[in-house]
Design an enzyme around this catalytic site. Structure first.
Site, PDB file in Angstrom:
ATOM      1  CB  ALA A 184      -5.726  -1.467   7.060  1.00 22.84           C
ATOM      2  N   GLY A 186      -0.766  -2.249   5.656  1.00 19.73           N
ATOM      3  CA  GLY A 186      -1.009  -3.391   6.608  1.00 19.73           C
ATOM      4  C   GLY A 186      -0.468  -4.649   6.095  1.00 19.73           C
ATOM      5  CD  GLU A 243       2.074  -1.183   8.778  1.00 21.04           C
ATOM      6  OE1 GLU A 243       0.672  -1.360   8.314  1.00 21.04           O
ATOM      7  OE2 GLU A 243       2.384  -0.510   9.602  1.00 21.04           O
ATOM      8  CD  GLU A 300       0.478   2.726   5.712  1.00 21.00           C
ATOM      9  OE1 GLU A 300       1.557   2.859   4.999  1.00 21.00           O
ATOM     10  OE2 GLU A 300       0.522   1.558   6.270  1.00 21.00           O
TER      11      GLU A 300
END
Ligand code: COA
Length: 254
Positions: A62, A107, A110, A130
């Protein structure tokens, strides 16, 4: 949706989506995420390949610069968008292959976890990193990671923000195969072509059934499987696949 951060390359029944933001190692800000969502939802290919532009990164996560000042409601909207993207990948009615060609953190990892199959180049590094940003995985990582690598490994990876190289990722079952960096595209193209030649309805059904494993108790999953399995009888591909076997010839699937 018009945009220039997701490249679409069609080769017959295979559609490759390339996250094309190499200056930020393909990090996913909201524009890229929305474009990726649109690209997945509007895709109609039998096989979808997701990869990142450049030689260094699949998706570095992200967008940290975007996230740093988010309020809780804004963060919630960002998480929901991330979930829409990863759910769309997981539910895509065809096989999805993540060609992990470099860093796949947060992300990015993911997105790869939501795919059906993950192939990594030997320079790839994956991780749910994270924790070192003061947060936790928020686009499905707390759920999908442990289902793929098991609870103990997932806890270690998430708690330590561990960065796992390609070889270790394969040992852990996080990726299926590791290939030399220069050979990744050809390897994935060949694998995707093979998947595209499988009977599409059967492949889609197999994915649907496998996706139920964590959605329902086993007895309900078995009932689901029975319905799905018996519903295939009478389809062109079932008739053709079995007839071809009996007649000792190659099947011609729809
Ligand atoms: N979000 C926003 N920008 C990112 C990013 C991210 N997740 N990851 C990398 N970038 C940007 C960097 O800020 C840098 O931009 P700049 O050139 O404008 O300064 C550019 O991409 C290149 O990254 P850089 O850190 O200089 O490359 P590197 O080769 O030294 O290191 C990484 C690569 C992937 C190890 C490092 O960028 C990194 O740790 N990124 C964050 C990974 C992460 O924690 N992701 C999870 C987010 S939830």
């Amino acid at each position: 949706m018009a945009g220039d951060t997701i490249r679409r390359d069609r080769d017959g029944d295979v559609l490759t989506l390339t996250v094309d933001r190499p200056d930020a190692l393909n990090a996913l800000n909201t524009d890229v995420l929305e474009e990726l969502l649109d690209a997945v939802e509007s895709a109609d290919a039998r096989v979808l390949v997701i990869t990142g532009a450049g030689d260094d990164a699949f998706i570095a996560g992200a967008d940290i610069a975007y996230m740093q000042d988010l309020s809780t409601p804004e963060a919630q909207a960002y998480a929901e968008l991330g979930h829409r993207v990863t759910n769309a990948i997981e539910e895509y009615p065809g096989a999805v292959v993540a060609a992990v060609n470099g860093y796949a953190f947060g992300g990015g990892c993911e997105v790869a976890l939501a795919a059906d199959l993950r192939v990594a180049s030997n320079n790839a590094v994956l991780g749910q990193t994270e924790i070192d940003l003061g947060i936790v995985p928020g686009w499905g990582g707390t759920q999908r990671l442990s289902r793929i690598v098991g609870d103990a490994v997932a806890r270690r990876m998430v708690f330590f923000g561990e960065r796992v190289d390609a070889e270790d990722a394969q040992r852990l079952g996080l990726v299926g195969e590791v290939v030399a960096q220069g050979e990744l595209d050809d390897y994935v193209a060949e694998m995707s072509q093979e998947l595209a030649e499988k009977p599409a309805f059967a492949l889609r059904s197999a994915k649907e059934a496998l996706n139920q494993v964590h959605e329902m108790p086993q007895s309900a999953g078995l009932a689901f499987e029975r319905r799905l399995w018996s519903g295939m009888f009478g389809t062109h591909d079932q008739r053709e696949g079995m007839e071809a076997f009996v007649e000792k010839r190659d099947p011609e699937f729809e």
